[in-house]
Enzyme design. Structure first.
Site, PDB file in Angstrom:
ATOM      1  N   GLU A  75       0.678  -0.930   0.135  1.00  0.00           N
ATOM      2  CA  GLU A  75      -0.185   0.076   0.192  1.00  0.00           C
ATOM      3  C   GLU A  75       1.175   1.134  -0.019  1.00  0.00           C
ATOM      4  O   GLU A  75       1.395   2.443   0.580  1.00  0.00           O
ATOM      5  CB  GLU A  75      -0.995  -0.237   0.800  1.00  0.00           C
ATOM      6  CG  GLU A  75      -2.197  -1.203   1.544  1.00  0.00           C
ATOM      7  CD  GLU A  75      -2.605  -1.409   2.322  1.00  0.00           C
ATOM      8  OE1 GLU A  75      -2.862  -0.592   3.557  1.00  0.00           O
ATOM      9  OE2 GLU A  75      -3.594  -2.491   2.253  1.00  0.00           O
ATOM     10  N   GLU A 194      -6.602  -8.454  -0.440  1.00  0.00           N
ATOM     11  CA  GLU A 194      -6.694  -8.354   0.674  1.00  0.00           C
ATOM     12  C   GLU A 194      -8.402  -7.499   1.115  1.00  0.00           C
ATOM     13  O   GLU A 194      -8.845  -7.180  -0.026  1.00  0.00           O
ATOM     14  CB  GLU A 194      -6.110  -7.317   1.519  1.00  0.00           C
ATOM     15  CG  GLU A 194      -4.440  -7.880   1.365  1.00  0.00           C
ATOM     16  CD  GLU A 194      -3.852  -6.199   2.456  1.00  0.00           C
ATOM     17  OE1 GLU A 194      -4.005  -5.541   3.281  1.00  0.00           O
ATOM     18  OE2 GLU A 194      -2.791  -6.231   2.357  1.00  0.00           O
TER      19      GLU A 194
END
Length: 269
Positions: A75, A194
């Site tokens: 991320e 995710e």
């Protein structure tokens, strides 16, 4: 590989900073993707990880068949809300290509993926699918960032992204569909890498039933629909495993197994 998202283990906590401090940290994060000295530190990290010996089976990680793939970074942020960082999207996409190539040079036995949430960049026709306007200012661009990966990835955190509970199911369905469409446009398989649902107390059966279960149902319904329509979906992975008795706090609670819809070799060819 490295982790950027500060609230859950990254290197800074911008929530406690002044405006000036936050601007400094935002620039510092951005320079990570452009400065040659930072790139070399990352490559040194790659050397150490791929060359590490598994203490259980004695194999170097680069030769270990129990590893599926490498995420280059979790991320990442190269934020463009600061005008001084307008170069970020190009720099981040270039970084993904350079580091992906470097990892493959050290470990030709495993796949490589970006590790990003999959936000659509400014100017992308799918920009409106982002959870909020800020998402297009993270420096990410799903199509460009994944173009040189072995497979594309997307994450979904509707609680972190402030999606109301009653809208999370529809958001997750649209989010997955838009990424499958974008992945098809660059001939790339997608791993829904995710997703999860935040509940404050993993012992709260009512919260599990009323809040978490509908999110998981919507997610897996969307996964099943993609499989039935023969979309380029590698699989789906929840984050993370939390069970009654674990310490209280911010939990993304799951009691379901990950579903891998088909083999990697089948999708990649």
């Amino acid at each position: 590989m490295p982790r950027f998202e500060e609230k859950y283990g990254g290197d800074t906590d911008t929530l406690a900073m002044s405006v000036a401090q936050k601007e400094y940290e935002t620039l510092r994060h951005a320079l990570f993707f452009r400065e040659e000295s930072c790139k070399q530190l990352y490559k040194d990290h790659v050397d150490a990880i791929t060359g590490r010996k598994n203490s259980i089976n004695g194999l170097l990680y680069k030769n270990d068949p129990t590893i599926l793939a490498w995420n280059l970074i979790n991320e990442p942020r190269c934020e463009t809300w600061m005008p001084a960082n307008s170069w970020c999207p190009d720099a981040l996409s270039s970084w993904f290509k350079e580091m992906g190539d470097y990892v493959r040079s050290k470990d030709p036995n495993h796949l490589v993926s970006s590790g990003s949430e999959g936000f659509f960049g400014e100017g992308d026709a799918r920009q409106g699918k982002n959870p909020r306007a800020w998402a297009s200012q993270t420096g990410q661009n799903f199509v460009d960032d994944n173009r040189h990966m072995d497979f594309a990835v997307a994450h979904a955190w509707p609680d972190n992204w402030q999606i109301p509970n009653d809208q999370q199911g529809s958001f997750l369905r649209d989010w997955l569909a838009s990424h499958l469409e974008a992945a098809e446009s660059i001939n790339m398989p997608l791993l829904f890498e995710e997703f999860g649902k935040k509940i404050d107390n993993p012992d709260d059966a009512a919260a599990i039933r009323q809040l978490r279960d509908p999110v998981f149902a919507a997610s897996y319904d969307a996964v099943q629909k993609a499989v039935e329509e023969n979309k380029p979906l590698l699989g789906s992975l929840y984050w993370k495993w939390a069970v009654p008795g674990m310490p209280k706090g911010e939990h993304y609670n799951s009691v379901l197994c990950a579903i891998v819809t088909r083999s990697v070799s089948d999708v990649l060819g």
